[in-house]
Design a protein around this motif. Structure first.
Motif, mmCIF file in Angstrom:
data_model
loop_
_atom_site.group_PDB
_atom_site.id
_atom_site.type_symbol
_atom_site.label_atom_id
_atom_site.label_comp_id
_atom_site.label_asym_id
_atom_site.label_seq_id
_atom_site.Cartn_x
_atom_site.Cartn_y
_atom_site.Cartn_z
ATOM 1 N N GLU B 80 0.846 -1.177 0.000
ATOM 2 C CA GLU B 80 0.000 0.000 0.000
ATOM 3 C C GLU B 80 0.886 1.234 0.000
ATOM 4 N N VAL B 82 1.085 5.527 0.199
ATOM 5 C CA VAL B 82 0.387 6.744 0.578
ATOM 6 C C VAL B 82 1.084 7.907 -0.088
ATOM 7 N N VAL B 83 0.426 8.535 -1.021
ATOM 8 C CA VAL B 83 1.043 9.658 -1.710
ATOM 9 C C VAL B 83 0.202 10.912 -1.700
ATOM 10 N N ASP B 84 -1.090 10.754 -1.782
ATOM 11 C CA ASP B 84 -1.902 11.936 -1.553
ATOM 12 C C ASP B 84 -3.013 11.578 -0.594
ATOM 13 N N SER B 85 -3.277 12.514 0.312
ATOM 14 C CA SER B 85 -4.224 12.176 1.356
ATOM 15 C C SER B 85 -5.588 12.053 0.718
ATOM 16 N N GLY B 86 -6.337 11.104 1.198
ATOM 17 C CA GLY B 86 -7.665 10.945 0.651
ATOM 18 C C GLY B 86 -7.846 9.662 -0.133
ATOM 19 N N ARG B 87 -6.774 9.181 -0.776
ATOM 20 C CA ARG B 87 -6.955 7.909 -1.481
ATOM 21 C C ARG B 87 -5.726 7.043 -1.334
ATOM 22 N N ALA B 88 -5.989 5.728 -1.294
ATOM 23 C CA ALA B 88 -4.898 4.779 -1.148
ATOM 24 C C ALA B 88 -4.577 4.136 -2.487
ATOM 25 N N ASP B 102 3.269 12.168 -9.782
ATOM 26 C CA ASP B 102 2.968 13.348 -10.583
ATOM 27 C C ASP B 102 1.830 14.126 -9.917
ATOM 28 N N GLU B 103 2.176 15.286 -9.387
ATOM 29 C CA GLU B 103 1.191 16.065 -8.638
ATOM 30 C C GLU B 103 0.074 16.595 -9.518
#
Lengths: 144, 144
Positions: B80, B82-88, B102-103
DNA sequence: TCAATAATTTAGAATTATTTTAATGAAAAA
DNA sequence: TTTTTCATTAAAATAATTCTAAATTATTGA
């Protein structure tokens, strides 16, 4: 006895700070700036900061805490950290550094100085540039 | 004409794989294992995998996709991220490697080989041990 | 093969973190 | 001041994920 003015004895000028980043020095923004930046480095969530503000007697809504945190990030006063999905952490230390994340407790800690060195970065794909390198050292209770 | 057996021509034995990690080879788990692990490295969210399964004609609920992804993580079949909060995000590559994020687009890419070297790690605080070191190289559109 | 048991799936409700909306209030400009 | 612009708020909306309890399916042992 306390003076009648709202002088809470903050050691820095939050009004000037806010003005310097083009944010109106409202009561709420000043209060959050003081809570966040008065002490040394902090890692906090919106929810926790909201509770802390209420406990300190600051009347502020959670929506405003979210707004303000994001404005502070945009202004470079804070940095947003992503360590576990589902909640965002905000770090008052905006200088280049990395983190320990305790998987058991959810606690975040700065990794002191340049104790982590990232050697040799690959270059970014196609028309992209590197905006930041995050190193998260995940720790957990020792199984021993 | 198609044979009457449910032989969809998968190139690996998902039943054996599931058995090897003590998960019952149900229709849903086999389908997800095949979608995930048939091709090379993938980075996917639960929502997207669910859509993909439905498009492939697999009848499965989103709750089961979530359950199964977590079971696969526990079994070591997935990792798993974690790169952006809100989705895994879930990564089918469980070997030691790091990521570009890529932001602008939300896309994740493996960083090839050991293109990133983390020199000198600090040791973990008190009774903790390091469970993993994640390096996320955030990229965005070139401002040039 | 078949019932009995145990594990799995599911729809839908519940939760959590966050954002939006639309109205009201406060700061800056005129 | 008065006006204009920006900020705050409560409440509703959204998004991702988890939970619940009932229905279904897989495995086990006769």
């Amino acid at each position: 006895m306390k003076s009648a003015h709202q002088d809470v004895g903050n050691q820095f000028d939050s009004t000037a700070l806010l003005r310097s980043v083009n944010l109106r020095p409202t009561r709420q923004r000043k209060a959050l700036a003081e809570l966040l930046l008065r002490h040394g480095d902090r890692h906090i969530t919106a929810e926790l900061l909201h509770e802390e503000a209420l406990r300190a007697g600051v009347k502020i809504s959670l929506a405003t805490v979210y707004n303000t945190l994001h404005q502070f990030v945009d202004a470079g006063l804070l940095r947003e950290l992503v360590v576990d999905s589902g909640r965002a952490y905000f770090d008052t230390n905006t200088s280049h550094h990395h983190h320990f994340f305790d998987e058991d407790t959810g606690a975040l800690m700065d990794i002191p100085g340049d104790a982590v060195a990232v050697g040799s970065l690959p270059h970014a794909p196609n028309g992209r540039q590197i905006s930041r390198v995050d190193v998260i050292v995940r720790v957990r209770k020792d199984d021993a």
